[in-house]
Motif scaffolding. Sequence first.
Motif, PDB file in Angstrom:
ATOM      1  N   UNK A  44       0.824  -1.212   0.000  1.00 39.65           N
ATOM      2  CA  UNK A  44       0.000   0.000   0.000  1.00 39.65           C
ATOM      3  C   UNK A  44       0.856   1.260   0.000  1.00 39.65           C
ATOM      4  N   UNK A  45       0.425   2.264  -0.725  1.00 38.83           N
ATOM      5  CA  UNK A  45       1.117   3.566  -0.787  1.00 38.83           C
ATOM      6  C   UNK A  45       2.570   3.433  -1.260  1.00 38.83           C
ATOM      7  N   UNK A  46       2.838   2.462  -2.112  1.00 40.32           N
ATOM      8  CA  UNK A  46       4.196   2.247  -2.600  1.00 40.32           C
ATOM      9  C   UNK A  46       5.101   1.576  -1.579  1.00 40.32           C
ATOM     10  N   UNK A  47       4.518   1.078  -0.519  1.00 36.88           N
ATOM     11  CA  UNK A  47       5.281   0.410   0.543  1.00 36.88           C
ATOM     12  C   UNK A  47       5.434   1.323   1.741  1.00 36.88           C
ATOM     13  N   UNK A  48       4.656   1.090   2.778  1.00 36.44           N
ATOM     14  CA  UNK A  48       4.689   1.953   3.963  1.00 36.44           C
ATOM     15  C   UNK A  48       6.033   1.887   4.695  1.00 36.44           C
ATOM     16  N   UNK A  49       6.820   0.851   4.427  1.00 35.44           N
ATOM     17  CA  UNK A  49       8.144   0.756   5.048  1.00 35.44           C
ATOM     18  C   UNK A  49       9.078   1.847   4.537  1.00 35.44           C
ATOM     19  N   UNK A  50       8.704   2.490   3.422  1.00 35.75           N
ATOM     20  CA  UNK A  50       9.537   3.558   2.865  1.00 35.75           C
ATOM     21  C   UNK A  50       9.131   4.940   3.371  1.00 35.75           C
ATOM     22  N   UNK A  51       8.143   5.000   4.259  1.00 34.61           N
ATOM     23  CA  UNK A  51       7.707   6.299   4.800  1.00 34.61           C
ATOM     24  C   UNK A  51       8.817   6.884   5.680  1.00 34.61           C
ATOM     25  N   UNK A  52       8.819   8.187   5.783  1.00 31.29           N
ATOM     26  CA  UNK A  52       9.810   8.869   6.626  1.00 31.29           C
ATOM     27  C   UNK A  52       9.671   8.422   8.080  1.00 31.29           C
ATOM     28  N   UNK A  53       8.437   8.226   8.526  1.00 34.46           N
ATOM     29  CA  UNK A  53       8.179   7.811   9.909  1.00 34.46           C
ATOM     30  C   UNK A  53       8.805   6.441  10.193  1.00 34.46           C
ATOM     31  N   UNK A  54       8.612   5.487   9.267  1.00 36.56           N
ATOM     32  CA  UNK A  54       9.170   4.147   9.500  1.00 36.56           C
ATOM     33  C   UNK A  54      10.684   4.147   9.319  1.00 36.56           C
ATOM     34  N   UNK A  56      12.679   6.486  10.124  1.00 35.30           N
ATOM     35  CA  UNK A  56      13.237   7.013  11.378  1.00 35.30           C
ATOM     36  C   UNK A  56      13.305   5.915  12.436  1.00 35.30           C
ATOM     37  N   UNK A  57      12.322   5.020  12.427  1.00 31.39           N
ATOM     38  CA  UNK A  57      12.297   3.903  13.372  1.00 31.39           C
ATOM     39  C   UNK A  57      13.301   2.823  12.972  1.00 31.39           C
ATOM     40  N   UNK A  58      13.325   2.485  11.674  1.00 32.20           N
ATOM     41  CA  UNK A  58      14.189   1.414  11.172  1.00 32.20           C
ATOM     42  C   UNK A  58      14.801   1.847   9.842  1.00 32.20           C
ATOM     43  N   UNK A  59      16.028   2.361   9.863  1.00 31.88           N
ATOM     44  CA  UNK A  59      16.672   2.849   8.638  1.00 31.88           C
ATOM     45  C   UNK A  59      16.791   1.796   7.528  1.00 31.88           C
ATOM     46  N   UNK A  60      16.757   0.511   7.879  1.00 34.09           N
ATOM     47  CA  UNK A  60      16.799  -0.536   6.852  1.00 34.09           C
ATOM     48  C   UNK A  60      15.471  -0.651   6.112  1.00 34.09           C
ATOM     49  N   UNK A  61      14.410  -0.024   6.646  1.00 34.74           N
ATOM     50  CA  UNK A  61      13.091   0.010   6.028  1.00 34.74           C
ATOM     51  C   UNK A  61      12.561  -1.393   5.725  1.00 34.74           C
ATOM     52  N   UNK A  62      12.715  -2.275   6.696  1.00 33.65           N
ATOM     53  CA  UNK A  62      12.241  -3.647   6.568  1.00 33.65           C
ATOM     54  C   UNK A  62      11.438  -4.024   7.803  1.00 33.65           C
ATOM     55  N   UNK A  63      10.541  -4.971   7.630  1.00 35.19           N
ATOM     56  CA  UNK A  63       9.865  -5.572   8.767  1.00 35.19           C
ATOM     57  C   UNK A  63      10.458  -6.958   8.963  1.00 35.19           C
ATOM     58  N   UNK A  64      10.446  -7.421  10.190  1.00 38.17           N
ATOM     59  CA  UNK A  64       9.887  -6.813  11.381  1.00 38.17           C
ATOM     60  C   UNK A  64      10.857  -5.855  12.062  1.00 38.17           C
ATOM     61  N   UNK A  65      10.270  -5.050  12.934  1.00 37.76           N
ATOM     62  CA  UNK A  65      11.041  -4.243  13.876  1.00 37.76           C
ATOM     63  C   UNK A  65      10.297  -4.347  15.195  1.00 37.76           C
ATOM     64  N   UNK A  66      11.035  -4.482  16.270  1.00 39.46           N
ATOM     65  CA  UNK A  66      10.414  -4.616  17.586  1.00 39.46           C
ATOM     66  C   UNK A  66      10.961  -3.543  18.510  1.00 39.46           C
ATOM     67  N   UNK A  67      10.048  -2.721  19.041  1.00 39.31           N
ATOM     68  CA  UNK A  67      10.412  -1.740  20.071  1.00 39.31           C
ATOM     69  C   UNK A  67      10.189  -2.430  21.404  1.00 39.31           C
ATOM     70  N   UNK A  68      11.270  -2.590  22.163  1.00 38.60           N
ATOM     71  CA  UNK A  68      11.179  -3.300  23.432  1.00 38.60           C
ATOM     72  C   UNK A  68      12.285  -2.817  24.362  1.00 38.60           C
ATOM     73  N   UNK A  69      11.949  -2.659  25.617  1.00 36.09           N
ATOM     74  CA  UNK A  69      12.937  -2.291  26.636  1.00 36.09           C
ATOM     75  C   UNK A  69      13.750  -1.052  26.255  1.00 36.09           C
ATOM     76  N   UNK A  70      13.106  -0.090  25.591  1.00 39.96           N
ATOM     77  CA  UNK A  70      13.771   1.160  25.255  1.00 39.96           C
ATOM     78  C   UNK A  70      14.641   1.145  24.015  1.00 39.96           C
ATOM     79  N   UNK A  71      14.631   0.037  23.273  1.00 41.87           N
ATOM     80  CA  UNK A  71      15.402  -0.034  22.027  1.00 41.87           C
ATOM     81  C   UNK A  71      14.508  -0.541  20.897  1.00 41.87           C
ATOM     82  N   UNK A  72      14.970  -0.354  19.680  1.00 45.42           N
ATOM     83  CA  UNK A  72      14.295  -0.917  18.519  1.00 45.42           C
ATOM     84  C   UNK A  72      15.259  -1.896  17.867  1.00 45.42           C
TER      85      UNK A  72
END
Length: 176
Positions: A44-54, A56-72
């Motif tokens: 969707x939308x050309x791949x939501x993993x390429x959004x600026x928001x994602x 910023x969370x994961x520069x590799x722009x891949x899933x999965x990513x897990x936010x846990x214990x203060x780290x991603x």
Amino acid sequence: MAMSAAAAKPILYSYFRSSCSWRVRIALALKGISYDLVPVNLIKDGGQQFSAEFKALNPMQQVPALKIDGITISQSLAIINYLEETCPNPRLLPQDPKKRAQVRMIADHIASGIQPLQVSMADLCLVPQVANAERFKVDMGPYPTITRINKALLELEAFKTSHPSRQPDTPAELRA
């Protein structure tokens, strides 16, 4: 999972069809770790993993990513290893070091066949070939996996500094 009351619930960024995300969902379920899910639609939308928001969370722009214990954490096996170390029961790895190495070897073999974990000789050949294809206006649309891998590789410093547009003998009009 042993979490303090103040600790935030883990957040898994996932796509329903992603085999890598599925591995992490299985590990979380086996370990009884409750989490919030944030869907990242890879189409969707050309791949939501390429959004600026994602990004910023994961520069590799891949899933999965897990936010846990203060780290991603990204990369499914890195996430699963973290879960194994921080929540060891039930065990996903044998206690015997030799058997544990065998399980890791098999897991790495399967995972790297799906998604490269490190730059290989093949990647060194891929990027220049894709650049030539683009230069000659080859439609890369039918090759989304090659396009995705190429894009990720071009984010690495070694690929940036070695790019033809950044060489001393590059004509001024073709420099980056």
